[in-house]
Write a protein that holds these residues in place. Structure first.
Motif, PDB file in Angstrom:
ATOM      1  N   GLY A   1     -85.633 -10.763 -38.606  1.00 21.28           N
ATOM      2  CA  GLY A   1     -85.268 -12.122 -38.221  1.00 21.28           C
ATOM      3  C   GLY A   1     -83.808 -12.441 -38.444  1.00 21.28           C
ATOM      4  N   SER A   2     -83.142 -11.647 -39.293  1.00 22.78           N
ATOM      5  CA  SER A   2     -81.691 -11.820 -39.517  1.00 22.78           C
ATOM      6  C   SER A   2     -81.012 -10.455 -39.449  1.00 22.78           C
ATOM      7  N   GLU A   3     -81.367  -9.705 -38.424  1.00 25.14           N
ATOM      8  CA  GLU A   3     -80.845  -8.336 -38.304  1.00 25.14           C
ATOM      9  C   GLU A   3     -79.329  -8.306 -38.249  1.00 25.14           C
ATOM     10  N   TRP A   4     -78.738  -9.281 -37.629  1.00 26.55           N
ATOM     11  CA  TRP A   4     -77.282  -9.348 -37.510  1.00 26.55           C
ATOM     12  C   TRP A   4     -76.607  -9.374 -38.878  1.00 26.55           C
ATOM     13  N   LEU A   5     -77.204 -10.122 -39.830  1.00 26.47           N
ATOM     14  CA  LEU A   5     -76.628 -10.203 -41.169  1.00 26.47           C
ATOM     15  C   LEU A   5     -76.822  -8.886 -41.923  1.00 26.47           C
ATOM     16  N   THR A   6     -77.977  -8.257 -41.717  1.00 25.07           N
ATOM     17  CA  THR A   6     -78.229  -6.964 -42.350  1.00 25.07           C
ATOM     18  C   THR A   6     -77.182  -5.940 -41.912  1.00 25.07           C
ATOM     19  N   TRP A   7     -76.886  -5.895 -40.622  1.00 25.18           N
ATOM     20  CA  TRP A   7     -75.875  -4.945 -40.137  1.00 25.18           C
ATOM     21  C   TRP A   7     -74.474  -5.317 -40.643  1.00 25.18           C
ATOM     22  N   ALA A   8     -74.181  -6.588 -40.748  1.00 25.75           N
ATOM     23  CA  ALA A   8     -72.873  -6.987 -41.273  1.00 25.75           C
ATOM     24  C   ALA A   8     -72.702  -6.522 -42.715  1.00 25.75           C
ATOM     25  N   MET A   9     -73.736  -6.724 -43.537  1.00 25.90           N
ATOM     26  CA  MET A   9     -73.648  -6.342 -44.942  1.00 25.90           C
ATOM     27  C   MET A   9     -73.687  -4.833 -45.135  1.00 25.90           C
ATOM     28  N   ASN A  10     -74.493  -4.145 -44.340  1.00 28.30           N
ATOM     29  CA  ASN A  10     -74.704  -2.717 -44.561  1.00 28.30           C
ATOM     30  C   ASN A  10     -73.764  -1.816 -43.780  1.00 28.30           C
ATOM     31  N   ALA A  11     -73.035  -2.365 -42.811  1.00 29.93           N
ATOM     32  CA  ALA A  11     -72.115  -1.546 -42.026  1.00 29.93           C
ATOM     33  C   ALA A  11     -70.690  -2.114 -42.001  1.00 29.93           C
ATOM     34  N   HIS A  12     -70.571  -3.403 -41.686  1.00 32.93           N
ATOM     35  CA  HIS A  12     -69.226  -3.996 -41.605  1.00 32.93           C
ATOM     36  C   HIS A  12     -68.549  -4.051 -42.976  1.00 32.93           C
ATOM     37  N   VAL A  13     -69.262  -4.515 -43.995  1.00 29.92           N
ATOM     38  CA  VAL A  13     -68.668  -4.599 -45.339  1.00 29.92           C
ATOM     39  C   VAL A  13     -68.244  -3.228 -45.864  1.00 29.92           C
ATOM     40  N   PRO A  14     -69.056  -2.174 -45.744  1.00 31.08           N
ATOM     41  CA  PRO A  14     -68.587  -0.857 -46.178  1.00 31.08           C
ATOM     42  C   PRO A  14     -67.290  -0.413 -45.490  1.00 31.08           C
ATOM     43  N   ALA A  15     -67.156  -0.734 -44.205  1.00 27.18           N
ATOM     44  CA  ALA A  15     -65.923  -0.370 -43.511  1.00 27.18           C
ATOM     45  C   ALA A  15     -64.721  -1.096 -44.120  1.00 27.18           C
ATOM     46  N   LEU A  16     -64.896  -2.382 -44.400  1.00 28.39           N
ATOM     47  CA  LEU A  16     -63.804  -3.147 -45.007  1.00 28.39           C
ATOM     48  C   LEU A  16     -63.444  -2.600 -46.385  1.00 28.39           C
ATOM     49  N   VAL A  17     -64.470  -2.270 -47.177  1.00 34.35           N
ATOM     50  CA  VAL A  17     -64.241  -1.768 -48.533  1.00 34.35           C
ATOM     51  C   VAL A  17     -63.589  -0.383 -48.499  1.00 34.35           C
ATOM     52  N   ALA A  18     -64.084   0.488 -47.619  1.00 37.44           N
ATOM     53  CA  ALA A  18     -63.531   1.836 -47.528  1.00 37.44           C
ATOM     54  C   ALA A  18     -62.066   1.808 -47.107  1.00 37.44           C
ATOM     55  N   GLU A  19     -61.720   0.869 -46.247  1.00 33.92           N
ATOM     56  CA  GLU A  19     -60.335   0.719 -45.801  1.00 33.92           C
ATOM     57  C   GLU A  19     -59.465   0.151 -46.929  1.00 33.92           C
ATOM     58  N   ARG A  20     -59.981  -0.856 -47.637  1.00 33.99           N
ATOM     59  CA  ARG A  20     -59.219  -1.504 -48.707  1.00 33.99           C
ATOM     60  C   ARG A  20     -58.984  -0.576 -49.887  1.00 33.99           C
ATOM     61  N   PHE A  21     -59.981   0.231 -50.250  1.00 29.39           N
ATOM     62  CA  PHE A  21     -59.873   1.062 -51.454  1.00 29.39           C
ATOM     63  C   PHE A  21     -59.795   2.548 -51.100  1.00 29.39           C
ATOM     64  N   ALA A  22     -59.001   2.843 -50.100  1.00 29.66           N
ATOM     65  CA  ALA A  22     -58.886   4.219 -49.606  1.00 29.66           C
ATOM     66  C   ALA A  22     -58.361   5.184 -50.657  1.00 29.66           C
ATOM     67  N   ARG A  23     -57.618   4.683 -51.651  1.00 26.71           N
ATOM     68  CA  ARG A  23     -57.028   5.566 -52.678  1.00 26.71           C
ATOM     69  C   ARG A  23     -57.894   5.663 -53.935  1.00 26.71           C
ATOM     70  N   SER A  24     -59.054   5.052 -53.928  1.00 24.68           N
ATOM     71  CA  SER A  24     -59.939   5.063 -55.090  1.00 24.68           C
ATOM     72  C   SER A  24     -61.052   6.091 -54.916  1.00 24.68           C
ATOM     73  N   ARG A  25     -61.730   6.412 -56.022  1.00 24.42           N
ATOM     74  CA  ARG A  25     -63.013   7.103 -55.924  1.00 24.42           C
ATOM     75  C   ARG A  25     -64.048   6.037 -55.578  1.00 24.42           C
ATOM     76  N   ILE A  26     -64.922   6.304 -54.615  1.00 28.21           N
ATOM     77  CA  ILE A  26     -65.937   5.327 -54.229  1.00 28.21           C
ATOM     78  C   ILE A  26     -67.314   5.964 -54.339  1.00 28.21           C
TER      79      ILE A  26
END
Length: 345
Positions: A120-145
């Motif tokens: 019922g809120s698939e759009w939010l699930t994809w935002a949290m599980n796919a869009h947010v990881p992309a933002l985090v991976a880009e922001r903390f590219a020099r860290s261990r993740i």
């Protein structure tokens, strides 16, 4: 380190005892963290596992800066974490601007995600599980993740075997949640290849807390004489304190590019689990359906080679859970839906 692991109790008396036990560090954790120096930033610290993981990190190395990031919608959580020495920053991880304001840290534990309420809120699930990881991976590219993922990225595998090893391609069966989690992994992999970011993708299966998990769900059904669906007849489980310990120790075992690591304990039978609870609770279980020949199962031998066999065995978790539910202990009120085979949560 301020304390070493103590003998496990015969029972868990209350929430305070439970929280302390799930955040109690081991000597092995202190040794591992020495190989991953610097601040630890826990993104999504407000979830089920985040608070005990952050406290464990701080207890293992009190001089180290541990920072928890979440929206902190749960009343009192921020204050409790700060009282434990964990610094807290309120932020929306879907915001590039908010991520940019977070401090740099060499060690990232990524725990943000969305499962329940996905239908019922698939759009939010994809935002949290796919869009947010992309933002985090880009922001903390020099860290261990070290990023939490799920066993649900795998296809169902035969229950007669050991489970899916990490070499199994993540081709999830039907369901928005499972497929969005494959996307999460692929995006962390993309940015890891692009920037050389070290990391690990922790394919976790059912971290056990007396208030939540497969054991809690089955015990409650046995106690209430509710039907226990056997279609998904097997699962992997691990004590939450152990999962916290292993996740933090994974900081010393990152790879570039990032790679998967299954995180759980040995395979269990739902039928045998219910019978074990029935014996302890003095009631007869009610079963419905029959065990399918496949299930979501993971082969955790790679984790066992890195960290050893689970210290908290299944029999002890069953004893703790039976005692807890029989006394009417607290529940998070969030069924795992372990029995679901259609991927709908």
């Amino acid at each position: 380190m301020t304390e070493t692991a103590q003998e496990l109790p015969a029972r868990i008396a209350d929430i305070e005892t439970l929280e302390e036990l799930m955040s109690r560090p081991t000597p092995a954790l202190a040794r591992s963290l020495a190989q991953a120096p610097g601040d630890i930033l826990v993104l999504g610290v407000g979830g089920k596992m985040g608070p005990t993981l952050a406290r464990m990190a701080k207890r293992a190395d009190p001089a180290r800066r541990v920072i928890g990031v979440a929206r902190f919608s749960e009343p009192g959580l921020r204050e409790r974490l700060q009282a434990s020495g964990v610094e807290c920053i309120a932020a929306d991880l879907q915001s590039r601007e908010a991520l940019a304001q977070l401090p740099d840290a060499p060690n990232i534990i990524f725990m943000a995600g969305r499962k329940f309420g996905s239908t019922g809120s698939e759009w939010l699930t994809w935002a949290m599980n796919a869009h947010v990881p992309a933002l985090v991976a880009e922001r903390f590219a020099r860290s261990r993740i070290v990023a939490f993922s799920t066993a649900c990225v795998y296809p169902f595998v035969p229950t007669a075997g050991e489970g899916a090893p990490e070499s199994t391609p993540p081709t999830a069966p039907s369901g928005e949640y499972a497929n969005s989690c494959v996307a999460r992994e692929r995006l962390f992999e993309h940015f890891s290849h692009l920037h050389g970011t070290e990391g690990r993708l922790l394919r976790l299966s059912y971290a056990i807390d007396m208030r939540y998990g497969v054991l809690h769900d089955v015990a409650q059904k046995v106690l209430r004489r509710s039907p226990i669906e056997l279609g998904m007849g097997h699962a992997n489980v691990i004590w939450q304190g152990e999962a916290n310990d292993w996740a933090l120790r994974t900081l010393a075992h990152c790879t570039a590019p990032t790679s998967a690591l299954n995180l759980s304990g040995p395979k269990i039978s739902i039928r045998e689990l219910a019978l074990a609870f029935a014996e302890r609770l003095g009631v007869r279980p009610v079963f419905t359906g029959h065990e399918a020949p496949t299930a979501w199962l993971v082969d955790c031998n790679q984790a066992f080679r890195l960290f050893g066999q689970p210290r908290v065995r299944l029999e002890r978790m069953i004893d703790w859970t039976a005692d807890w539910v029989q006394r009417g202990g607290a529940t998070l009120g969030k069924p795992t839906h372990y029995e679901a085979r259609d991927g709908k949560y």
